[in-house]
Write an enzyme that holds these catalytic residues in place. Structure first.
Site, PDB file in Angstrom:
ATOM      1  N   ASP A   1       0.821  -1.215   0.000  1.00 47.24           N
ATOM      2  CA  ASP A   1       0.000   0.000   0.000  1.00 47.24           C
ATOM      3  C   ASP A   1       0.858   1.270   0.000  1.00 47.24           C
ATOM      4  OD1 ASP A   1      -2.133  -1.702   0.178  1.00 47.24           O
ATOM      5  OD2 ASP A   1      -2.439  -1.413   2.323  1.00 47.24           O
TER       6      ASP A   1
ATOM      7  N   ARG B   1     -18.923  -1.857 -21.893  1.00 46.78           N
ATOM      8  CA  ARG B   1     -19.302  -1.926 -20.478  1.00 46.78           C
ATOM      9  C   ARG B   1     -18.478  -0.949 -19.644  1.00 46.78           C
ATOM     10  NH1 ARG B   1     -18.845  -8.438 -20.147  1.00 46.78           N
ATOM     11  NH2 ARG B   1     -21.025  -8.925 -20.535  1.00 46.78           N
TER      12      ARG B   1
ATOM     13  N   GLY C   1      -5.577  -1.174  -0.873  1.00 47.22           N
ATOM     14  CA  GLY C   1      -5.349   0.167  -0.322  1.00 47.22           C
ATOM     15  C   GLY C   1      -6.454   0.475   0.662  1.00 47.22           C
TER      16      GLY C   1
ATOM     17  N   ARG D   1     -19.573  -4.075 -14.721  1.00 53.05           N
ATOM     18  CA  ARG D   1     -18.972  -5.280 -14.139  1.00 53.05           C
ATOM     19  C   ARG D   1     -17.892  -4.870 -13.142  1.00 53.05           C
ATOM     20  NH1 ARG D   1     -22.675  -7.685 -16.589  1.00 53.05           N
ATOM     21  NH2 ARG D   1     -22.342  -9.438 -18.011  1.00 53.05           N
TER      22      ARG D   1
HETATM   23  O1  F6P Z   1      -1.839  -4.283   4.233  1.00 57.74           O
HETATM   24  C1  F6P Z   1      -1.700  -4.756   2.942  1.00 57.74           C
HETATM   25  C2  F6P Z   1      -2.978  -5.300   2.431  1.00 57.74           C
HETATM   26  O2  F6P Z   1      -2.602  -5.899   1.252  1.00 57.74           O
HETATM   27  C3  F6P Z   1      -4.135  -4.330   2.251  1.00 57.74           C
HETATM   28  O3  F6P Z   1      -4.085  -3.552   1.117  1.00 57.74           O
HETATM   29  C4  F6P Z   1      -5.324  -5.237   2.299  1.00 57.74           C
HETATM   30  O4  F6P Z   1      -6.453  -4.571   2.715  1.00 57.74           O
HETATM   31  C5  F6P Z   1      -4.925  -6.227   3.313  1.00 57.74           C
HETATM   32  O5  F6P Z   1      -3.517  -6.327   3.241  1.00 57.74           O
HETATM   33  C6  F6P Z   1      -5.576  -7.560   3.214  1.00 57.74           C
HETATM   34  O6  F6P Z   1      -4.952  -8.440   4.091  1.00 57.74           O
HETATM   35  P1  F6P Z   1      -5.363  -9.867   4.624  1.00 57.74           P
HETATM   36  O7  F6P Z   1      -6.655 -10.243   4.009  1.00 57.74           O
HETATM   37  O8  F6P Z   1      -4.236 -10.736   4.226  1.00 57.74           O
HETATM   38  O9  F6P Z   1      -5.438  -9.737   6.092  1.00 57.74           O
END
Ligand code: F6P
Length: 346
Positions: free
Chosen positions: A128, A163, A171, A264
């Site tokens: 992120d 579409r 993020g 979609r």
């Molecule tokens: O923190 C990194 C990240 O990839 C985020 O963008 C995402 O929301 C999250 O991890 C998801 O993480 P998990 O499902 O592995 O806990």
């Protein structure tokens, strides 16, 4: 310093193995032994560790994920977990731990450092790119490249079928991936958590775009974006658990209901986190790993390796976790030059 521990915590990302390899190489050259701690902080709690040598860390530079495994844990840890970490750390003979992770992992590192439980040096990773104190956290470049390729692919199918495709990227709190991949992939609309979405403005822009003869549109949205006027849906960040996919679906349904255009959704999800790291992430990971060992040798504990103006430096972990790094507003302004919303107002 004779024995250095290394752990990888939180969400995995491409480039973690490049750091592990670099730490082992550099540490061995400095006459140190490296202990790999399994599954992030959990490995110290459960006393799950093993010595890493050249054999175990050879051929991993280009491999995604982490050979050490990982787990999600959030600060503050429970008292009995801290007690276990303290006991196992002392028993292992480890002199300092290199903690490779994002916000959650580094907050725990800071807590343990401030409580004088362990000596620690941090290394920033985050697809992120939301960590402060560094221009860049490795993993982000790979995620942007993967997302860009997906946008390119979705462009051709959106165009053929006339579409709208909503592409949800990762993020949770910041829109770095949406912004960079959106620009690189030529998205018509980019939506980020930093700015609430004005759904009527978006729909008007789509209608006008269609009116100009563009019968398809590509919308890139961060999973953590919010639509103004609509209540938040299921997000559970306090437990460290988070479900991807809901934002894209929510937005696509809203757009289809309001405009009548066939819409979609494609949730890129974990694809952004898996697979081989880009050359850039391998290089940054390698530079970070070497620097982390140097910081340990210099007894600079409570510090995190960082990148500033393409030079590897260090900052206090405290600085890095104080607040999240939001998107670059100059870049956001540039993205608006290509946005259907701006085009609408011309
Ligand atoms: O923190 C990194 C990240 O990839 C985020 O963008 C995402 O929301 C999250 O991890 C998801 O993480 P998990 O499902 O592995 O806990």
């Amino acid at each position: 310093m004779k024995k250095i521990g290394i752990l990888t915590g939180g969400a995995d990302c491409p480039g973690l193995n490049s750091v592990i390899r670099a730490v082992v190489r550099k540490a061995m050259q400095e006459g140190c032994v490296v202990t790999g701690i399994k599954n992030g902080w959990m490995g110290l709690i459960e006393n799950d560790m093993r010595i890493l040598d050249l054999r175990l860390t050879s051929g991993i530079l280009d491999r995604g994920g982490t050979i050490l495994g990982t787990s999600r844990m959030v600060s503050p840890l429970k008292a009995d977990q801290i007690k276990k970490i303290s006991e196992n750390y002392k028993r292992s003979g480890i002199d300092a731990v290199i903690a490779v992770g994002g916000e959650d992992t580094l907050k725990i590192a800071l807590d343990l450092h401030e409580m004088d439980v362990i000596r620690v040096v941090g290394v920033p990773k985050s697809i992120d790119n939301a960590l402060s104190g560094t221009d860049y956290a490795f993993g982000f470049d790979t995620a942007v490249n993967v997302a860009t390729e997906c946008i390119d692919r979705l462009h051709t199918t959106a165009e053929s079928h006339h579409r709208i495709i909503v592409i949800e990227v990762m993020g949770r709190y910041t829109g770095w991936i949406a912004l960079e991949a959106g620009i690189a992939g030529g998205a018509d609309i980019i939506l980020v958590p930093e700015f609430p979405i004005n759904i009527d403005e978006i729909c008007d822009s789509l209608r006008l775009r269609h009116g100009r003869g563009k019968s398809f549109s590509i919308i890139v949205v961060s999973e953590g974006a919010r639509v103004a006027g609509y209540t938040d849906f299921d997000r559970d960040d306090t437990s460290g658990k988070h479900r991807v996919g809901k934002m894209g679906e929510f937005l696509a349904n809203l757009i289809e209901d309001k405009t009548g255009y066939e819409t979609r959704v494609s949730v890129l999800g974990y694809i952004q986190r898996g697979g081989i790291p880009t050359a850039y992430d391998r290089i940054i990971g390698t530079r970070f790993g070497v620097k982390a060992v140097e910081l340990v040798k210099e007894s600079k504990f409570g510090k995190m390796v960082s990148l500033h103006d393409n030079k590897i430096r260090s900052v206090d972990i405290k600085e890095a976790v104080k607040q999240r790094k939001s998107i670059d507003l100059d870049l956001y302004e540039i993205s608006k030059v290509f946005s259907a919303v701006t085009e609408n107002n011309l």
